[in-house]
Design a protein around this motif. Sequence first.
Motif, PDB file in Angstrom:
ATOM      1  N   SER A  75      31.936  76.561 -19.667  1.00 39.07           N
ATOM      2  CA  SER A  75      30.604  76.030 -19.372  1.00 39.07           C
ATOM      3  C   SER A  75      30.129  75.326 -20.636  1.00 39.07           C
ATOM      4  O   SER A  75      30.795  75.362 -21.658  1.00 39.07           O
ATOM      5  CB  SER A  75      29.646  77.161 -18.982  1.00 39.07           C
ATOM      6  N   SER A  76      28.978  74.666 -20.575  1.00 38.31           N
ATOM      7  CA  SER A  76      28.446  74.005 -21.769  1.00 38.31           C
ATOM      8  C   SER A  76      28.063  75.061 -22.795  1.00 38.31           C
ATOM      9  O   SER A  76      27.319  75.992 -22.479  1.00 38.31           O
ATOM     10  CB  SER A  76      27.232  73.156 -21.415  1.00 38.31           C
ATOM     11  N   SER A  80      39.449  65.983 -24.387  1.00 41.45           N
ATOM     12  CA  SER A  80      38.749  65.854 -23.111  1.00 41.45           C
ATOM     13  C   SER A  80      39.663  65.068 -22.189  1.00 41.45           C
ATOM     14  O   SER A  80      39.964  63.901 -22.459  1.00 41.45           O
ATOM     15  CB  SER A  80      37.414  65.139 -23.306  1.00 41.45           C
ATOM     16  N   GLN A 108      36.225  70.905 -21.802  1.00 40.47           N
ATOM     17  CA  GLN A 108      36.675  70.338 -23.074  1.00 40.47           C
ATOM     18  C   GLN A 108      37.336  71.426 -23.909  1.00 40.47           C
ATOM     19  O   GLN A 108      36.921  72.584 -23.885  1.00 40.47           O
ATOM     20  CB  GLN A 108      35.514  69.731 -23.857  1.00 40.47           C
ATOM     21  N   THR A 165      23.711  69.352 -26.148  1.00 38.61           N
ATOM     22  CA  THR A 165      25.074  69.191 -25.663  1.00 38.61           C
ATOM     23  C   THR A 165      25.233  67.714 -25.341  1.00 38.61           C
ATOM     24  O   THR A 165      24.312  67.064 -24.866  1.00 38.61           O
ATOM     25  CB  THR A 165      25.360  70.060 -24.416  1.00 38.61           C
ATOM     26  N   SER A 219      28.335  64.284 -24.877  1.00 37.99           N
ATOM     27  CA  SER A 219      29.611  63.964 -24.249  1.00 37.99           C
ATOM     28  C   SER A 219      30.781  64.544 -25.046  1.00 37.99           C
ATOM     29  O   SER A 219      31.741  65.020 -24.465  1.00 37.99           O
ATOM     30  CB  SER A 219      29.758  62.456 -24.082  1.00 37.99           C
ATOM     31  N   THR A 237      27.421  75.829 -27.303  1.00 35.91           N
ATOM     32  CA  THR A 237      27.244  75.264 -28.644  1.00 35.91           C
ATOM     33  C   THR A 237      28.012  76.048 -29.691  1.00 35.91           C
ATOM     34  O   THR A 237      28.126  75.600 -30.828  1.00 35.91           O
ATOM     35  CB  THR A 237      25.752  75.223 -29.031  1.00 35.91           C
ATOM     36  N   SER A 246      31.230  70.480 -23.566  1.00 37.44           N
ATOM     37  CA  SER A 246      31.005  70.474 -22.119  1.00 37.44           C
ATOM     38  C   SER A 246      32.125  71.271 -21.460  1.00 37.44           C
ATOM     39  O   SER A 246      33.215  71.408 -22.022  1.00 37.44           O
ATOM     40  CB  SER A 246      31.011  69.042 -21.586  1.00 37.44           C
TER      41      SER A 246
END
Length: 184
Positions: free
Chosen positions: A63-64, A91, A143, A115, A117, A66, A140
């Motif tokens: 999931s997204s 990616s 990735q 977040t 690309s 950081t 993301s």
Amino acid sequence: MATARDIINRAFRLIGNTDSGESAEGNEYADALQSLNDMLAGWSGNQALTQYSSTLQSYTAVSSITSFTVGPTGNLVSARPYKIQNIYLRSGSVDYPVEQISSKEYGEISLKSLTGSYATQVFYDPAVANGRIYCWPGLSAGQSIFFEALLPIQNFASLSTVVTIPDNYFRALVYNLAVEMAPE
């Protein structure tokens, strides 16, 4: 690649415990293995003395995110890296370079929850017991971040445990083990 037995046999020859082609007694191997692991444990408390192996590791975001942790109980389960380097993001089938930044530089980023690309910067905090990798902007889903992890040489579980180390580390382990064992 070397085994604990390779290191111990060479150290035994250096201190005159065995001759070339001879083997030590089983209990001598057990004592030597304990000495080797004690020596590595003593070195691990001092970063200047710790010996490292290098391995390519990767983490894929589900999931997204950081940040993520790397270590024995981290999101990416492995030994905790002392340092990471040569970082890139993948990616799909495209790789993107990622700049490693300092703690100070990461602290100067005002919107850490962003977040985007592609992550363009990474800060690694080698906290105990799990290190944390902070990505900016965040990763993301799907990735993958790849990095070379410098890992401390772990204890040898047995005489046949194989460790991948630079050639010059083998000599350091052998000669220091000989010094450790000589008084015994």
